[in-house]
Design a protein around this motif. Structure first.
Motif, PDB file in Angstrom:
ATOM      1  N   ALA A 177      -7.484 -52.220  32.971  1.00 59.10           N
ATOM      2  CA  ALA A 177      -6.041 -52.473  33.050  1.00 59.10           C
ATOM      3  C   ALA A 177      -5.525 -52.221  34.468  1.00 59.10           C
ATOM      4  O   ALA A 177      -4.695 -52.987  34.984  1.00 59.10           O
ATOM      5  CB  ALA A 177      -5.308 -51.591  32.048  1.00 59.10           C
ATOM      6  N   LEU A 178      -5.992 -51.150  35.103  1.00 57.10           N
ATOM      7  CA  LEU A 178      -5.580 -50.848  36.473  1.00 57.10           C
ATOM      8  C   LEU A 178      -6.025 -51.954  37.428  1.00 57.10           C
ATOM      9  O   LEU A 178      -5.270 -52.380  38.313  1.00 57.10           O
ATOM     10  CB  LEU A 178      -6.162 -49.510  36.915  1.00 57.10           C
ATOM     11  CG  LEU A 178      -5.672 -48.260  36.187  1.00 57.10           C
ATOM     12  CD1 LEU A 178      -6.397 -47.023  36.723  1.00 57.10           C
ATOM     13  CD2 LEU A 178      -4.170 -48.088  36.317  1.00 57.10           C
ATOM     14  N   TYR A 185      -7.178 -46.494  41.889  1.00 54.71           N
ATOM     15  CA  TYR A 185      -7.502 -45.358  41.032  1.00 54.71           C
ATOM     16  C   TYR A 185      -6.976 -44.047  41.606  1.00 54.71           C
ATOM     17  O   TYR A 185      -6.457 -43.190  40.880  1.00 54.71           O
ATOM     18  CB  TYR A 185      -9.024 -45.248  40.839  1.00 54.71           C
ATOM     19  CG  TYR A 185      -9.688 -46.444  40.210  1.00 54.71           C
ATOM     20  CD1 TYR A 185      -8.952 -47.469  39.621  1.00 54.71           C
ATOM     21  CD2 TYR A 185     -11.078 -46.542  40.199  1.00 54.71           C
ATOM     22  CE1 TYR A 185      -9.575 -48.559  39.047  1.00 54.71           C
ATOM     23  CE2 TYR A 185     -11.715 -47.625  39.626  1.00 54.71           C
ATOM     24  CZ  TYR A 185     -10.959 -48.640  39.062  1.00 54.71           C
ATOM     25  OH  TYR A 185     -11.594 -49.713  38.501  1.00 54.71           O
ATOM     26  N   TRP A 186      -7.122 -43.865  42.915  1.00 52.10           N
ATOM     27  CA  TRP A 186      -6.819 -42.568  43.517  1.00 52.10           C
ATOM     28  C   TRP A 186      -5.335 -42.220  43.463  1.00 52.10           C
ATOM     29  O   TRP A 186      -4.965 -41.064  43.644  1.00 52.10           O
ATOM     30  CB  TRP A 186      -7.327 -42.521  44.956  1.00 52.10           C
ATOM     31  CG  TRP A 186      -6.672 -43.521  45.893  1.00 52.10           C
ATOM     32  CD1 TRP A 186      -7.085 -44.793  46.137  1.00 52.10           C
ATOM     33  CD2 TRP A 186      -5.509 -43.307  46.696  1.00 52.10           C
ATOM     34  NE1 TRP A 186      -6.256 -45.416  47.032  1.00 52.10           N
ATOM     35  CE2 TRP A 186      -5.282 -44.524  47.411  1.00 52.10           C
ATOM     36  CE3 TRP A 186      -4.652 -42.231  46.898  1.00 52.10           C
ATOM     37  CZ2 TRP A 186      -4.212 -44.678  48.287  1.00 52.10           C
ATOM     38  CZ3 TRP A 186      -3.593 -42.397  47.778  1.00 52.10           C
ATOM     39  CH2 TRP A 186      -3.374 -43.600  48.464  1.00 52.10           C
ATOM     40  N   GLY A 210     -12.015 -41.365  40.049  1.00 50.13           N
ATOM     41  CA  GLY A 210     -11.053 -41.150  41.118  1.00 50.13           C
ATOM     42  C   GLY A 210      -9.627 -40.907  40.665  1.00 50.13           C
ATOM     43  O   GLY A 210      -8.738 -40.665  41.498  1.00 50.13           O
ATOM     44  N   LEU A 211      -9.370 -40.956  39.354  1.00 49.25           N
ATOM     45  CA  LEU A 211      -8.028 -40.681  38.853  1.00 49.25           C
ATOM     46  C   LEU A 211      -7.784 -39.178  38.808  1.00 49.25           C
ATOM     47  O   LEU A 211      -8.726 -38.376  38.878  1.00 49.25           O
ATOM     48  CB  LEU A 211      -7.835 -41.286  37.466  1.00 49.25           C
ATOM     49  CG  LEU A 211      -7.627 -42.813  37.398  1.00 49.25           C
ATOM     50  CD1 LEU A 211      -8.913 -43.561  37.713  1.00 49.25           C
ATOM     51  CD2 LEU A 211      -7.130 -43.228  36.017  1.00 49.25           C
ATOM     52  N   THR A 212      -6.527 -38.778  38.663  1.00 53.25           N
ATOM     53  CA  THR A 212      -6.157 -37.364  38.640  1.00 53.25           C
ATOM     54  C   THR A 212      -5.551 -37.006  37.288  1.00 53.25           C
ATOM     55  O   THR A 212      -4.543 -37.594  36.884  1.00 53.25           O
ATOM     56  CB  THR A 212      -5.131 -37.047  39.743  1.00 53.25           C
ATOM     57  OG1 THR A 212      -5.680 -37.404  41.013  1.00 53.25           O
ATOM     58  CG2 THR A 212      -4.775 -35.563  39.747  1.00 53.25           C
ATOM     59  N   ALA A 227      -0.836 -31.328  40.971  1.00 55.96           N
ATOM     60  CA  ALA A 227      -1.855 -31.603  41.992  1.00 55.96           C
ATOM     61  C   ALA A 227      -3.200 -31.977  41.369  1.00 55.96           C
ATOM     62  O   ALA A 227      -4.115 -32.401  42.074  1.00 55.96           O
ATOM     63  CB  ALA A 227      -2.031 -30.392  42.899  1.00 55.96           C
ATOM     64  N   GLY A 228      -3.313 -31.820  40.054  1.00 58.18           N
ATOM     65  CA  GLY A 228      -4.553 -32.157  39.361  1.00 58.18           C
ATOM     66  C   GLY A 228      -5.234 -30.945  38.764  1.00 58.18           C
ATOM     67  O   GLY A 228      -5.311 -29.886  39.392  1.00 58.18           O
TER      68      GLY A 228
END
Length: 392
Positions: A177-178, A185-186, A210-212, A227-228
């Protein structure tokens, strides 16, 4: 709506608690669908899940593979899995359902139950296997049973392959989807409800892409960090039910109310715990762009309509969380060996093609991804019915 082939309610003679079985349809005389245990489980809930299983199975139909999708079914028991009486209740339920498990219903773990627990109870109930109804369809039953046993013995970074395949599929649906939207991703943040088998694996695959992950909700509340969160550390600090030991939290991690995951500042929400988590009353709090249904039926239909009107896309459960079921059959029928890299590669490829097709169909038809998925499934159900006969 066509009624299911079989719908029954069972009452336990010891506790008075109820269990349910719904067989939506049969393909080649067999159906597939897990067994869940949760307090408040109802026949209507199980019927909806069984219909969803028919769609999931149909969506993975590929005439070039050994695996031919089965019909859809589902079982449910109205009990808290933590209840001291839960295991005995599970054994008695399986013993009562023995005629169906032997002949037409293949089942396995679902909400509240692990496959190890199901397998132990199946043995105590006098059954050969929770999927024994499919054995007559196999070319080499002995080889197939050995292959699936070997696959369940595979571990990746200390976690069983069977616990990871579903999350791999969820993650790939999100990434597809992205990619279609051109979103990197980042820069993408994720909030999850549920950190058990499906939620934990999804978080792992998304962070490695790479996602948070900025919020995770479990039974104790929501853990958040803009911040994750350190997903790997939290995975090692969770118990068998997906509850995180709060002693593992870092200084920047905050503890928030259980429903805070809904309104987290994130682009992707992943309900990976219970059904009916998003309803009319709380959908207005959601600001995410996508909701990926890792759980079964977490977004109520009326809430989905309102979300769609606000431009929020629901990636439906019949697509997003279908990899676990498909992996079982790909492995059992011999399309996959008991090997992690091969399994992940196959899941990524299949889920990407499927998600892309459904999103493309939704755009072309001007409808929702769920409607597109059901339309594609209906086409494929007609093909399988013509090939193997109409079994209702």
């Amino acid at each position: 709506m066509t009624p299911p082939l079989l719908s029954l309610t069972w009452t336990d003679h010891v506790t008075g608690r109820q269990g349910f079985l719904v067989v939506d349809r049969l393909v080649r005389g067999v159906s597939s669908g897990g067994l869940r245990m949760r307090p408040g489980c109802t026949l209507d809930e199980v019927a909806g899940l069984a219909r969803g299983m028919s769609v999931k199975e149909a969506l993975h139909y590929d005439p070039e593979t050994r695996y031919v999708p089965l019909g859809g079914a589902k079982g449910g028991i109205d009990c808290d899995p933590r209840d001291p009486e839960a295991y005995g209740l599970l054994v008695r339920y399986l013993r009562s359902m023995r005629p169906y498990i032997e002949s037409c219903w293949t089942t396995g773990e679902d909400l509240g139950l692990t496959q190890d627990l199901v397998d132990r109870a199946v043995g105590e109930a006098g059954l050969v296997s929770s999927v024994q109804a499919v054995y007559p369809l196999l070319d080499d039953e002995e080889g197939a049973r050995r292959r699936i046993a070997d696959a369940f013995a595979v571990e990746v970074d200390g976690i069983g392959l069977d616990e990871l395949v579903g999350g791999c599929g969820v993650a790939e649906s999100v990434l597809t989807a992205l990619d279609r939207a051109g979103v990197p991703y980042w820069r993408t943040r994720v909030s999850l409800q549920g950190f058990g088998t499906m939620g934990g694996a999804t978080a792992r695959f998304l962070t490695r892409a790479g996602l948070t992950v900025v919020a995770i909700a479990d039974i104790k509340g929501t853990i958040a960090n803009p911040a994750g969160l350190d997903v790997e550390a939290l995975l090692t600090a969770r118990d068998a039910y997906g509850t995180v030991d709060r002693d593992a939290l870092r200084p920047g991690d905050r503890e928030l109310p259980g429903d805070a995951w809904l309104s987290a500042e994130a682009e992707v929400l992943v309900p990976a715990a219970v059904s009916y988590a998003v309803d009319i009353a709380n959908q207005g709090r959601i600001t995410a762009r996508w909701i990926a249904e890792a759980a079964n039926m977490p977004v109520r239909p009326e809430a989905e309509e309102l979300l769609a009107a606000r431009g929020i896309t629901v990636l439906p459960d019949v697509v997003v969380n279908s990899a676990t079921n498909a992996w079982w059959w790909w492995t059992l029928f011999g399309d996959l060996d008991a090997e992690a890299d091969e399994a992940f590669a196959h899941i990524r490829r299949s889920m990407r093609v499927l998600t892309d097709r459904i999103l493309g169909r939704a755009e072309a038809d001007g409808t929702t991804p769920r409607s597109a998925a059901h339309a594609i499934a209906a086409d494929r159900l007609s093909v399988t019915a013509e090939r193997f006969g109409w079994h209702r």
